[in-house]
Scaffold this active site. Structure first.
Site, short mmCIF file in Angstrom:
data_model
loop_
_atom_site.label_atom_id
_atom_site.label_comp_id
_atom_site.label_asym_id
_atom_site.label_seq_id
_atom_site.Cartn_x
_atom_site.Cartn_y
_atom_site.Cartn_z
N LYS A 170 -36.48 22.74 4.86
CA LYS A 170 -36.13 23.16 3.49
C LYS A 170 -36.91 22.33 2.46
CE LYS A 170 -31.71 22.29 4.01
NZ LYS A 170 -31.75 21.79 5.41
N ARG A 193 -23.26 24.19 -0.07
CA ARG A 193 -23.21 23.88 1.36
C ARG A 193 -21.87 24.27 1.96
NH1 ARG A 193 -27.41 19.73 1.96
NH2 ARG A 193 -27.61 19.40 4.18
N ARG A 235 -39.18 12.73 12.06
CA ARG A 235 -39.43 12.71 10.61
C ARG A 235 -39.58 11.28 10.08
NH1 ARG A 235 -35.51 15.73 6.56
NH2 ARG A 235 -33.92 14.48 7.57
N ARG A 259 -24.18 15.93 11.79
CA ARG A 259 -24.68 16.81 10.71
C ARG A 259 -24.75 18.26 11.19
NH1 ARG A 259 -30.07 13.93 9.38
NH2 ARG A 259 -30.49 15.69 7.99
P1 AP5 Z 1 -37.69 18.78 6.18
O1 AP5 Z 1 -38.50 19.61 5.28
O2 AP5 Z 1 -37.44 17.36 5.81
O3 AP5 Z 1 -36.31 19.51 6.59
P2 AP5 Z 1 -35.00 19.76 5.75
O4 AP5 Z 1 -34.51 21.10 6.12
O5 AP5 Z 1 -35.23 19.47 4.30
O6 AP5 Z 1 -34.08 18.67 6.43
P3 AP5 Z 1 -33.00 17.70 5.78
O7 AP5 Z 1 -32.61 16.76 6.89
O8 AP5 Z 1 -33.50 17.06 4.52
O9 AP5 Z 1 -31.87 18.68 5.50
P4 AP5 Z 1 -30.41 18.31 5.30
O10 AP5 Z 1 -29.90 19.59 4.75
O11 AP5 Z 1 -29.74 17.79 6.51
O12 AP5 Z 1 -30.48 17.04 4.33
P5 AP5 Z 1 -30.15 16.83 2.81
O13 AP5 Z 1 -31.06 15.80 2.31
O14 AP5 Z 1 -30.06 18.11 2.08
O15 AP5 Z 1 -38.42 18.84 7.62
C1 AP5 Z 1 -37.92 18.11 8.73
C2 AP5 Z 1 -39.10 17.56 9.56
O16 AP5 Z 1 -39.79 18.64 10.15
C3 AP5 Z 1 -40.15 16.79 8.74
O17 AP5 Z 1 -40.61 15.72 9.49
C4 AP5 Z 1 -41.26 17.83 8.49
O18 AP5 Z 1 -42.53 17.22 8.38
C5 AP5 Z 1 -41.16 18.68 9.74
N1 AP5 Z 1 -41.45 20.11 9.49
C6 AP5 Z 1 -41.08 20.85 8.44
N2 AP5 Z 1 -41.48 22.13 8.58
C7 AP5 Z 1 -42.11 22.18 9.79
C8 AP5 Z 1 -42.75 23.24 10.53
N3 AP5 Z 1 -42.81 24.49 10.04
N4 AP5 Z 1 -43.29 22.94 11.74
C9 AP5 Z 1 -43.22 21.67 12.23
N5 AP5 Z 1 -42.64 20.63 11.58
C10 AP5 Z 1 -42.09 20.89 10.37
O19 AP5 Z 1 -28.65 16.25 2.90
C11 AP5 Z 1 -28.40 14.97 3.46
C12 AP5 Z 1 -26.92 14.63 3.31
O20 AP5 Z 1 -26.55 14.61 1.91
C13 AP5 Z 1 -25.93 15.64 3.95
O21 AP5 Z 1 -25.76 15.39 5.33
C14 AP5 Z 1 -24.65 15.36 3.11
O22 AP5 Z 1 -24.02 14.19 3.53
C15 AP5 Z 1 -25.23 15.13 1.71
N6 AP5 Z 1 -25.30 16.37 0.94
C16 AP5 Z 1 -26.44 17.03 0.55
N7 AP5 Z 1 -26.14 18.15 -0.11
C17 AP5 Z 1 -24.78 18.21 -0.15
C18 AP5 Z 1 -23.87 19.16 -0.67
N8 AP5 Z 1 -24.28 20.26 -1.30
N9 AP5 Z 1 -22.55 18.91 -0.50
C19 AP5 Z 1 -22.10 17.81 0.11
N10 AP5 Z 1 -22.91 16.88 0.65
C20 AP5 Z 1 -24.25 17.08 0.53
#
Ligand code: AP5
Length: 215
Positions: free
Chosen positions: A13, A88, A122, A166
């Protein structure tokens, strides 16, 4: 357009959000980045949020909705935005519906096996939030951010046991949003298992045709 990006942890994402925002000139609002910034600055809100994030749990809605609401009121969000990681759960979707109209939801579909492989490799820049992968997208110099030359780190919540939690949280709380937005006829599904560029090509096709039909 007001767009929501939905998908499991590690679906890519953040990676696609950067490309979409650069291509279409809209701001990216990442709930995770906003919360991590608060946590890094050790604000009361950030300290509170961190206790949930390190356990792989969702941060309570009142905290996240306040952060998102504040950001949506910024001037640059007036002509469209991309929400990454919000809503979410169904309650957050209800909160969002009160705040803004949503035009389209991009659902990045990926198996949890593939998502795990991505999260385990990552590396993130603690300074500029750039994201790399040890095998799929390594930086020019090992362990160093190409953009700002900061040392790369593993995210605190990318440890094996937290990743498992997660995924559980995602399946229980976030996955129901797929049906929710399907019923609202806003959902467009993207095969996120392809390369970064192939995935972005699918997204561009979806967004360009949505823009044409809105025109
Ligand atoms: P990346 O682009 O980083 O993936 P992502 O989907 O953004 O993963 P996140 O871990 O950031 O998502 P998340 O939803 O768990 O975390 P968030 O920060 O929102 O890509 C991942 C890896 O793959 C990278 O190394 C990249 O290089 C590689 N890659 C990408 N595309 C690729 C491809 N096509 N092919 C190969 N490799 C590829 O949330 C974190 C925490 O915050 C949550 O757990 C929660 O505690 C809190 N939080 C966030 N939002 C909320 C909410 N709305 N409500 C409550 N708590 C929340």
């Amino acid at each position: 357009m007001n767009i929501v990006l939905l998908g499991p942890p590690g679906a890519g994402k953040g990676t696609q959000a950067e490309k979409i925002c650069q291509h279409y000139g809209i701001p990216r609002i990442s709930a995770g980045d906003l919360l991590r910034k608060e946590a890094a600055e050790k604000t009361p809100l950030g300290n509170d949020a961190r206790t949930y994030m390190v356990k792989g749990l969702l941060v309570p809605n009142r905290i996240v909705s306040a952060v998102i609401d504040q950001r949506l009121n910024d001037e640059d969000c007036k002509r469209g935005f991309l929400l990454d990681g919000f809503p979410r759960n169904i309650d957050q979707a209800g909160e969002l519906e009160k705040l803004r109209r949503i035009d389209l939801v991009l659902y990045m579909e990926l198996s949890l096996e593939k998502a795990l492989e991505r999260l385990e490799g990552r590396m993130s820049c603690p300074n500029c939030e750039a994201v790399y992968h040890l095998h799929f997208d390594p930086p020019g110099k090992e362990g160093v951010c190409d953009r700002c030359k900061e040392n790369l780190v593993q995210r605190e919540d990318d440890k094996q046991e937290t990743i498992t939690k997660r995924f559980e949280t995602y399946e229980k709380e976030t996955l129901p949003l797929v049906e929710h937005y399907k019923s609202a006829k806003l959902l467009r599904t993207v095969d996120a298992g392809r390369s970064v560029e192939e995935t972005f090509a699918q997204i561009r096709d979806i967004l360009d045709s949505a823009q044409e039909s809105n025109a």
